[in-house]
Design a protein around this motif. Structure first.
Motif, PDB file in Angstrom:
ATOM      1  N   GLY A   6       3.827  -6.254   3.721  1.00  0.00           N
ATOM      2  CA  GLY A   6       3.739  -5.460   2.411  1.00  0.00           C
ATOM      3  C   GLY A   6       3.444  -3.933   2.870  1.00  0.00           C
ATOM      4  N   LEU A  55       2.814  -0.906   0.280  1.00  0.00           N
ATOM      5  CA  LEU A  55       3.941  -0.823  -0.851  1.00  0.00           C
ATOM      6  C   LEU A  55       3.468  -1.008  -2.129  1.00  0.00           C
ATOM      7  CD1 LEU A  55       6.849  -2.908   0.603  1.00  0.00           C
ATOM      8  CD2 LEU A  55       6.827  -0.666   0.283  1.00  0.00           C
ATOM      9  N   THR A  56       1.779  -1.214  -2.155  1.00  0.00           N
ATOM     10  CA  THR A  56       1.126  -1.296  -3.526  1.00  0.00           C
ATOM     11  C   THR A  56      -0.005  -0.392  -3.394  1.00  0.00           C
ATOM     12  OG1 THR A  56      -0.176  -3.230  -2.637  1.00  0.00           O
ATOM     13  CG2 THR A  56       1.972  -3.646  -4.032  1.00  0.00           C
ATOM     14  N   GLU A  57      -0.602  -0.217  -4.718  1.00  0.00           N
ATOM     15  CA  GLU A  57      -1.824   0.580  -4.646  1.00  0.00           C
ATOM     16  C   GLU A  57      -2.658   0.151  -5.934  1.00  0.00           C
ATOM     17  OE1 GLU A  57      -0.717   4.629  -5.566  1.00  0.00           O
ATOM     18  OE2 GLU A  57       0.347   4.333  -7.397  1.00  0.00           O
ATOM     19  N   THR A  58      -3.957   0.603  -5.827  1.00  0.00           N
ATOM     20  CA  THR A  58      -4.867   0.224  -6.683  1.00  0.00           C
ATOM     21  C   THR A  58      -4.909   1.303  -7.881  1.00  0.00           C
ATOM     22  OG1 THR A  58      -6.059  -0.955  -5.182  1.00  0.00           O
ATOM     23  CG2 THR A  58      -7.349  -0.269  -7.189  1.00  0.00           C
ATOM     24  N   ARG A  87       8.645   3.768  -4.604  1.00  0.00           N
ATOM     25  CA  ARG A  87       9.226   3.888  -3.126  1.00  0.00           C
ATOM     26  C   ARG A  87      10.077   4.818  -2.569  1.00  0.00           C
ATOM     27  NH1 ARG A  87      10.931  -0.608   0.348  1.00  0.00           N
ATOM     28  NH2 ARG A  87      12.522   0.109   1.431  1.00  0.00           N
ATOM     29  N   ARG A  91      -6.127  -2.764 -11.056  1.00  0.00           N
ATOM     30  CA  ARG A  91      -5.306  -3.793 -10.623  1.00  0.00           C
ATOM     31  C   ARG A  91      -4.210  -2.995  -9.972  1.00  0.00           C
ATOM     32  NH1 ARG A  91      -1.407  -4.165 -15.873  1.00  0.00           N
ATOM     33  NH2 ARG A  91      -0.372  -2.050 -15.873  1.00  0.00           N
ATOM     34  N   LEU A  92      -3.402  -3.946  -8.916  1.00  0.00           N
ATOM     35  CA  LEU A  92      -2.573  -3.440  -8.004  1.00  0.00           C
ATOM     36  C   LEU A  92      -1.162  -3.429  -8.858  1.00  0.00           C
ATOM     37  CD1 LEU A  92      -3.214  -5.924  -5.009  1.00  0.00           C
ATOM     38  CD2 LEU A  92      -3.734  -3.599  -5.130  1.00  0.00           C
ATOM     39  N   GLN A  93      -0.502  -2.366  -8.263  1.00  0.00           N
ATOM     40  CA  GLN A  93       0.658  -2.121  -8.858  1.00  0.00           C
ATOM     41  C   GLN A  93       1.738  -1.433  -7.877  1.00  0.00           C
ATOM     42  OE1 GLN A  93       0.084   0.904 -11.976  1.00  0.00           O
ATOM     43  NE2 GLN A  93       0.254   2.621 -10.617  1.00  0.00           N
ATOM     44  N   PRO A  94       2.874  -1.772  -7.827  1.00  0.00           N
ATOM     45  CA  PRO A  94       3.730  -0.898  -6.817  1.00  0.00           C
ATOM     46  C   PRO A  94       3.930   0.488  -6.884  1.00  0.00           C
ATOM     47  CG  PRO A  94       5.221  -1.905  -8.613  1.00  0.00           C
ATOM     48  CD  PRO A  94       3.751  -2.222  -8.832  1.00  0.00           C
ATOM     49  N   VAL A  95       4.154   1.070  -5.585  1.00  0.00           N
ATOM     50  CA  VAL A  95       3.978   2.557  -5.406  1.00  0.00           C
ATOM     51  C   VAL A  95       5.636   2.949  -5.594  1.00  0.00           C
ATOM     52  CG1 VAL A  95       2.145   2.587  -3.921  1.00  0.00           C
ATOM     53  CG2 VAL A  95       4.588   2.352  -3.103  1.00  0.00           C
TER      54      VAL A  95
END
Length: 381
Positions: free
Chosen positions: A363, A256-259, A326, A320-324
């Motif tokens: 996650g 659910l998150t990506e760099t 959805r 940094r990690l951020q939400p994809v």
């Protein structure tokens, strides 16, 4: 008259000119007046020379407007003799090549023969003279087709097509003989997979399930026995069709998150003078801990001395990690899961319904796709 020359005569008293020309032996094919002082004359080449000489003597204007006749054509052809020779050579080559077969193909219409059997067919055709550069007149398509069928008993059809310089041999092998039912080969029908029974059609043997029953893979569906008397049975080979509703599923998941790599805005530039492998630093710059680097070369001298300035641009970046997204991720996973589930369907299965289930865990986004289908689930033991 084999040749004709068209002349245009302009001057005073053209009729008198015609009289003088006739007295000098000139002959005319045609004389046509086009104006008070203009005549259109047609004569042979020899007579045209007499007319032109007389006109020059009398000071009249005469102009040649065209020539015709086979001597003129021969003269033009001789002037372009290389073109004529080329056209004749081209026509001869076309005539020679059009009478030959330049391509031979052996093509199956349905299931191909085994490689060794098809190679034997190709060798047999070559032994019969069916190969490139053979004469078209030597090909009899119907006769060759009959000879192929007589030589290769495993073929049900053989067709020969001759189109231009292309010879095509098409064939179709015989279908395999259906299995022979032998009652003495006793055996039952069993479920190939978990299913819910929709219909049972026993052709030989005794049904052990009914519509609506849930069965497991390997469960007996039709017992291989028949009643031959009030209390007597015999073993037979069970035959029939048991249609069941089956399910195929597949799962796909993604985080659910990506760099994300973002630039901070800090930029450093370094440059150096380069000539082949030689490098002279002009301006140094320290590297960032995380950076994007681009390099460009600016020619200094030109083509004959490839000296250039190497310019390195360093841009600081941070990860940094951020939400994809959805919705986009879920749609992609649903499409991939449905495609994977459909690939599991056997050729004889018929899809009825499909659906997906989505959940989150640790996650990650997990999509489960299910395909509901109908098929014959009965197999021999």
């Amino acid at each position: 008259m084999t040749d004709r020359v068209s002349l245009t005569l302009t001057g005073r008293f053209p009729e008198r000119f015609i009289q003088k020309a006739l007295t000098r032996g000139a002959r005319f094919a045609s004389i046509r007046r086009e104006g008070p002082r203009t005549l259109r004359l047609t004569a042979s080449a020899a007579d045209a020379r007499i007319i032109e000489a007389l006109a020059a003597e009398l000071g009249l204007a005469v102009r040649e407007s065209g020539r015709a006749g086979w001597p003129e054509w021969l003269k033009r052809l001789w002037a372009r003799r290389t073109l004529a020779a080329g056209l004749l050579l081209c026509a001869a080559l076309l005539w020679a090549f059009a009478g030959r077969v330049w391509r031979v193909d052996v093509t199956p219409l349905a299931n191909p023969l085994p490689p060794e059997a098809e190679a034997r067919l190709v060798r047999w055709l070559e032994d019969q003279g069916v190969k490139p550069l053979m004469r078209r007149a030597d090909v009899a398509p119907s006769l060759l087709s009959a000879r192929i069928l007589a030589e290769f008993e495993e073929l049900a059809y053989a067709g020969v097509r001759l189109r231009g310089a292309h010879l095509s041999v098409e064939y179709s092998p015989e279908d395999a003989a259906p299995p022979v039912y032998r009652p003495e080969d006793a055996g039952g029908l069993y479920a190939a997979r978990d299913a819910v029974v929709l219909s049972v059609e026993p052709l030989a043997g005794k049904a052990c399930v009914k519509p609506g029953d849930a069965v497991r893979a390997g469960q007996l569906l039709v017992r291989g026995e028949e009643r031959v008397g009030p209390e007597e049975t015999r073993s037979v080979r069970a035959l029939g069709r048991v249609t069941g509703r089956v399910w195929f599923e597949a799962r796909r998941e993604a985080p659910l998150t990506e760099t994300a790599r973002l630039r901070t805005g800090r930029v450093r530039t370094a440059s150096a003078l380069r000539l082949f492998s030689w490098r002279l630093p002009l301006m140094e710059a320290a590297d960032f801990a995380c950076q994007d680097e681009t390099t460009e070369y600016l020619p200094v001298v030109g083509l004959y001395l490839p000296m250039a300035i190497e310019r390195r641009t360093l841009r600081e970046a941070a990860e940094r990690l951020q939400p994809v997204d959805r919705e986009e991720t879920e749609a992609r996973l649903e499409a991939e899961a449905l495609e994977a589930a459909r690939k599991k369907l056997p050729p004889e299965a018929t899809e009825c319904l499909s659906w997906t289930e989505t959940q989150e865990a640790a996650g990650r986004l997990i999509v489960r796709a299910v395909i509901e289908a109908e098929m014959d689930i009965a197999i021999q033991n």
